[in-house]
Design an enzyme around this catalytic site. Structure first.
Site, PDB file in Angstrom:
ATOM      1  N   LEU A  53       0.895  -1.075  -0.089  1.00 54.86           N
ATOM      2  CA  LEU A  53      -0.153  -0.054  -0.047  1.00 54.86           C
ATOM      3  C   LEU A  53       0.739   1.355  -0.154  1.00 54.86           C
ATOM      4  O   LEU A  53       0.388   2.375  -0.440  1.00 54.86           O
ATOM      5  CB  LEU A  53      -1.077   0.177   1.280  1.00 54.86           C
ATOM      6  CG  LEU A  53      -1.937  -1.184   1.485  1.00 54.86           C
ATOM      7  CD1 LEU A  53      -2.514  -1.100   2.769  1.00 54.86           C
ATOM      8  CD2 LEU A  53      -2.514  -1.504   0.343  1.00 54.86           C
ATOM      9  N   TYR A 103       3.057  11.063 -12.040  1.00 54.30           N
ATOM     10  CA  TYR A 103       2.505  10.298 -11.058  1.00 54.30           C
ATOM     11  C   TYR A 103       1.815   8.746 -11.586  1.00 54.30           C
ATOM     12  O   TYR A 103       2.260   7.637 -11.525  1.00 54.30           O
ATOM     13  CB  TYR A 103       1.363  10.904 -10.200  1.00 54.30           C
ATOM     14  CG  TYR A 103       0.498   9.882  -9.350  1.00 54.30           C
ATOM     15  CD1 TYR A 103       1.276   9.505  -8.204  1.00 54.30           C
ATOM     16  CD2 TYR A 103      -0.673   9.718  -9.694  1.00 54.30           C
ATOM     17  CE1 TYR A 103       0.524   8.607  -7.348  1.00 54.30           C
ATOM     18  CE2 TYR A 103      -1.513   8.590  -8.622  1.00 54.30           C
ATOM     19  CZ  TYR A 103      -0.746   8.169  -7.749  1.00 54.30           C
ATOM     20  OH  TYR A 103      -1.418   7.504  -6.742  1.00 54.30           O
ATOM     21  N   LYS A 107       2.978   4.951 -11.185  1.00 54.78           N
ATOM     22  CA  LYS A 107       2.096   3.803 -10.877  1.00 54.78           C
ATOM     23  C   LYS A 107       2.018   2.730 -11.769  1.00 54.78           C
ATOM     24  O   LYS A 107       2.040   1.395 -11.345  1.00 54.78           O
ATOM     25  CB  LYS A 107       0.680   4.361 -10.487  1.00 54.78           C
ATOM     26  CG  LYS A 107       0.526   5.327  -9.319  1.00 54.78           C
ATOM     27  CD  LYS A 107       1.293   4.928  -8.010  1.00 54.78           C
ATOM     28  CE  LYS A 107      -0.145   4.069  -7.305  1.00 54.78           C
ATOM     29  NZ  LYS A 107       0.588   3.639  -5.941  1.00 54.78           N
ATOM     30  N   ASN A 132      -9.649   8.028  -5.656  1.00 52.96           N
ATOM     31  CA  ASN A 132     -10.079   9.111  -4.641  1.00 52.96           C
ATOM     32  C   ASN A 132     -10.832   8.526  -3.326  1.00 52.96           C
ATOM     33  O   ASN A 132     -12.023   8.570  -3.227  1.00 52.96           O
ATOM     34  CB  ASN A 132     -11.065  10.053  -5.244  1.00 52.96           C
ATOM     35  CG  ASN A 132     -10.529  11.194  -6.372  1.00 52.96           C
ATOM     36  OD1 ASN A 132      -9.243  11.564  -6.110  1.00 52.96           O
ATOM     37  ND2 ASN A 132     -11.133  11.186  -7.415  1.00 52.96           N
ATOM     38  N   HIS A 289     -44.462  15.608  35.483  1.00 52.53           N
ATOM     39  CA  HIS A 289     -44.328  15.316  36.821  1.00 52.53           C
ATOM     40  C   HIS A 289     -45.695  14.416  37.438  1.00 52.53           C
ATOM     41  O   HIS A 289     -46.660  14.363  36.540  1.00 52.53           O
ATOM     42  CB  HIS A 289     -44.408  16.590  37.812  1.00 52.53           C
ATOM     43  CG  HIS A 289     -43.308  17.646  37.365  1.00 52.53           C
ATOM     44  ND1 HIS A 289     -42.012  17.468  37.338  1.00 52.53           N
ATOM     45  CD2 HIS A 289     -43.359  18.944  36.901  1.00 52.53           C
ATOM     46  CE1 HIS A 289     -41.145  18.089  36.953  1.00 52.53           C
ATOM     47  NE2 HIS A 289     -42.289  19.310  36.720  1.00 52.53           N
ATOM     48  N   PRO A 290     -45.573  13.856  38.536  1.00 52.35           N
ATOM     49  CA  PRO A 290     -46.571  12.947  38.914  1.00 52.35           C
ATOM     50  C   PRO A 290     -48.038  13.688  38.827  1.00 52.35           C
ATOM     51  O   PRO A 290     -47.988  14.713  39.478  1.00 52.35           O
ATOM     52  CB  PRO A 290     -46.113  12.576  40.310  1.00 52.35           C
ATOM     53  CG  PRO A 290     -44.810  12.589  40.328  1.00 52.35           C
ATOM     54  CD  PRO A 290     -44.570  13.788  39.487  1.00 52.35           C
ATOM     55  N   GLY A 291     -49.030  12.843  38.167  1.00 51.04           N
ATOM     56  CA  GLY A 291     -50.297  13.544  38.254  1.00 51.04           C
ATOM     57  C   GLY A 291     -50.646  14.608  37.078  1.00 51.04           C
ATOM     58  O   GLY A 291     -51.654  14.802  36.773  1.00 51.04           O
TER      59      GLY A 291
END
Length: 380
Positions: A53, A103, A107, A132, A289-291
């Site tokens: 690589l 390049y 390669k 890419n 909240h409760p209730g």
């Protein structure tokens, strides 16, 4: 099985090393620029499989292309041939190998050295022409425009787009690694004989390759940053956008791993919106909240799903025309989804002694101009 990876500390190399470790390959030898020639030769002499690589794509001088790509590959192949082990070799080449640039030529020369090794040693070689590659751990301001964009946007820095319409082919790192692993896995499972080897000149591909433009990528990445304020996330579950989103998030600095959202509180409890989507509604949670009773309204089209996370909840329903009623009681831990139905007014009451916490999904983003929420008590 001894696997040798050249360029092991590079973008693709790091991702491959991690994946191989996850799959149980324990004897992985990484070769980097810091590895001595003696250590590299010793690694090649005992290699059972090689991923080559390492390479150069952004040198200070173009003459470095030949040394870093072609001649390095020649040395790798020479060392492998001298060892006489017929170690299979994967070469990470480039689609630019077909171009007549410094390049590209370097390669292409590297590919030719690998082909020569294939013929001389009768080893299997796999030449991948990649384009890419992007994903986590790519270096910004180097050879990946996606990495540079992600780095800058996640830090509130500007990005430069010279030509928004410029075509761009992208290949996601996980797909590259998957293709490499598949080649290795096939070799481990089946082995290879000269008759099974790919014919000379064949190129291997990883994919899918996403065809897009520079401007489209920039816009997509910037939409991820904007989503923290709007709460609207793009469709990040599949394809290119999924890969770009994963990549974008991987560039967040630790101090930006979290962000605040609005918290709306009153005497009943709090309501917090977490996430909105373009076409699949929004997620939020509320407390009571409760209730306390919340809701007391109906919808014509909007639907919702409620999941009690903590506490005990009583859901009341009444069909607004027929008056038919229905009740549901569910508790945190029940993992029971309660749905609201168009045309039924509904409420939710905290019938426990603790705070009630409920997760909520609505199939559409709340529209203040057309809320589709009509007040009506369940018990008129």
């Amino acid at each position: 099985m001894r696997i040798v990876i050249t360029g092991a500390d590079g973008f693709i190399g790091k991702n491959l090393r991690v994946r191989l470790g996850e799959l149980g390959y324990s004897e992985i030898v990484g070769i980097t620029r810091e590895t001595s020639e003696a250590a590299a030769s010793a690694a090649y002499a005992t290699a059972d499989f090689v991923f080559h690589l390492a390479g150069v794509n952004r040198p200070k001088d173009t003459s470095e292309f030949a040394e870093g790509n072609a001649l390095l590959t020649e040395r790798v192949c020479t060392s492998l041939a001298a060892a006489g082990r017929r170690a299979p070799l994967v070469l990470a080449s480039s689609t630019q190998a077909s171009q007549d640039s410094p390049y590209g030529r370097s390669k292409r020369d590297a590919e030719n050295f690998v082909r020569a090794y294939e013929v001389a040693s009768q080893a299997s070689v796999y030449v991948f022409r990649l384009t890419n590659v992007f994903g986590k751990w790519a270096r910004p301001n180097y050879n990946s425009g996606v990495a540079t964009f992600c780095h800058n946007i996640t830090r509130g820095l500007p990005i430069v787009v010279n030509d928004r319409t410029a075509p761009l082919n992208l290949l996601y790192i996980d797909d590259v690694v998957a293709a490499f692993v598949a080649v290795l896995g096939n070799h481990v499972a089946n082995g290879e004989t000269p008759e099974q080897m790919p014919s000379g000149g064949e190129f291997f591909t990883a994919g899918p390759v996403y065809e897009t433009t520079v401007g489209a990528v920039a816009d997509t990445l910037e939409s991820f940053a904007a989503s923290r304020n709007s709460l609207i996330t793009p469709t990040v579950g599949t394809g290119l956008v999924r890969a770009l989103y994963s990549t974008y998030v991987s560039y967040l600095p630790p101090e930006r791993f979290s962000y605040p959202v609005a918290r709306h509180g009153d005497a009943r409890g709090v309501f917090v919106e977490m996430l909105k989507t373009p076409d699949c509604g929004q997620f939020s949670y509320f407390t009571a909240h409760p209730g306390i009773t919340r809701g007391e309204h109906y919808h014509h089209t909007k639907t919702e799903k409620f999941l009690v996370i903590k506490g005990s909840a009583h859901f009341g329903f009444r069909q607004i025309e027929t008056g038919e009623r229905h009740e549901i009681v569910t508790h945190g831990g029940d993992a029971t989804i309660v749905e609201t139905v168009p045309g039924w007014t509904h409420n939710i009451t905290n019938v426990g002694n603790d705070e009630l916490i409920v997760m909520l999904w609505a199939n559409e983003i709340f529209d203040r101009e057309n809320p589709d929420t009509i007040a009506m008590k369940v018990h008129a």
